[in-house]
Design an enzyme around this catalytic site. Structure first.
Site, short mmCIF file in Angstrom:
data_model
loop_
_atom_site.label_atom_id
_atom_site.label_comp_id
_atom_site.label_asym_id
_atom_site.label_seq_id
_atom_site.Cartn_x
_atom_site.Cartn_y
_atom_site.Cartn_z
N ASN A 11 -0.77 48.41 9.45
CA ASN A 11 -1.60 47.27 9.85
C ASN A 11 -1.11 46.06 9.06
O ASN A 11 -1.37 45.97 7.87
CB ASN A 11 -3.07 47.60 9.54
CG ASN A 11 -3.98 46.41 9.75
OD1 ASN A 11 -3.58 45.40 10.32
ND2 ASN A 11 -5.22 46.53 9.29
N SER A 217 -5.40 51.68 0.30
CA SER A 217 -4.46 51.80 -0.83
C SER A 217 -3.65 53.09 -0.77
O SER A 217 -3.35 53.69 -1.81
CB SER A 217 -5.19 51.66 -2.17
OG SER A 217 -5.79 50.37 -2.26
P1 PGA Z 1 -4.38 48.79 2.28
O1 PGA Z 1 -5.07 48.43 3.69
O2 PGA Z 1 -3.42 49.92 2.53
O3 PGA Z 1 -3.69 47.52 1.86
O4 PGA Z 1 -5.48 49.19 1.36
C1 PGA Z 1 -5.45 49.45 4.56
C2 PGA Z 1 -6.08 48.87 5.80
O5 PGA Z 1 -6.72 47.80 5.71
O6 PGA Z 1 -5.97 49.44 6.90
#
Ligand code: PGA
Length: 258
Positions: A11, A217
């Site tokens: 994403n 994360s």
């Molecule tokens: P992140 O975002 O991996 O930066 O925590 C995940 C997401 O918003 O789908």
């Protein structure tokens, strides 16, 4: 355990310019190559879908082209919004519905997210329904209740024969973009409860076949431990999806997990 092909989706949120979005998509395609055992997708911003889709098609890529959102109505006076036919026209195959930033920053309701899921599936595309609790909800012991409410509302208009085009992403809001991931055990526990909600709506076989990704994360150094959990069927990746070098190890972790 039913065999579920893991799915790893990047994403990209509101990042990249056109050239870097195309380069990232091509980089993911080239690094993944003719890989199998996992589905891989990327979700650029609306304005980059055309260029990224063209680049992936030209490369003969199997990387799935996804959009980060959509509007529910087919046409008309919805200033600033984008319809499903506009997305399919660009080759979009998958749409994220109810990402936590849509829910908590933009203010989308459970009901609107459910309408989006139905609209996407009725248009013949694939949907990823995102759910997850905020930190205060977790601390109040509401994690399962919030996930159940969001999943029930998200699936309210979905028909059983559409479920094979649906993926659920469990994304605890406090873990998104914070560097603080859920422990593998916490993720597994939440996924089991979400699968039980799907079972209560559509039966055990449908729930057993449903892919439930973890997001929040996920990075090369924690992906394997998370995806190794029996009910974690891949990842929805934000920050680590913005470079092929950090996205691909997560894809490889998913391949190695099954
Ligand atoms: P992140 O975002 O991996 O930066 O925590 C995940 C997401 O918003 O789908």
């Amino acid at each position: 355990m039913p065999s579920r092909t893991p799915i790893v989706v990047g994403n990209w949120k509101m990042t990249q310019d056109k050239a870097s979005a195309v380069a990232l998509a091509v980089g993911v395609h080239q690094a993944w190559g003719a890989g199998s055992g996992v589905e891989v997708g990327v979700c650029p911003a609306f304005v980059h879908l055309d260029a990224v889709g063209a680049a992936l098609r030209q490369a003969g890529s199997r990387v799935i082209l996804g959009a980060q959102d959509v509007w529910t109505d087919p046409n008309g006076a919805f200033t600033g919004e984008v319809s499903l036919s506009m997305l399919t026209d660009l080759g979009v195959q998958l749409v994220l519905c109810g990402h936590s930033e849509r829910r908590h920053v933009i203010g989308e309701s459970d009901e609107l997210v459910g309408k989006k899921v139905s609209a996407v599936l009725n248009a013949g595309l694939r949907a990823i329904l995102c759910c997850g609790e905020t930190l205060s909800e977790r601390e109040a012991g509401q994690t399962d209740r919030v996930n159940e409410r969001q999943v029930r509302a998200g699936l309210a208009g979905v028909k059983a024969d559409q479920l094979d085009r649906l993926v659920i992403a469990y994304e605890p809001v406090w873990a998104i973009g914070t560097g603080r991931n859920a422990t593998p055990g916490d993720a597994q526990a939440a996924h089991v409860r979400i699968r039980a909600v799907v079972a209560s709506l559509f039966g055990d076989a449908a729930a057993g076949a449903m892919r439930i990704q973890y997001g929040g994360s996920m990075k090369p150094d924690n992906a394997r431990a998370l995806i190794d959990q029996p009910d974690v069927d891949g990842g929805l990746i934000g920050g680590a999806a913005l470079k092929a070098e950090t996205f691909l190890p997560i894809v490889q972790a998913a391949v190695g997990s099954r």
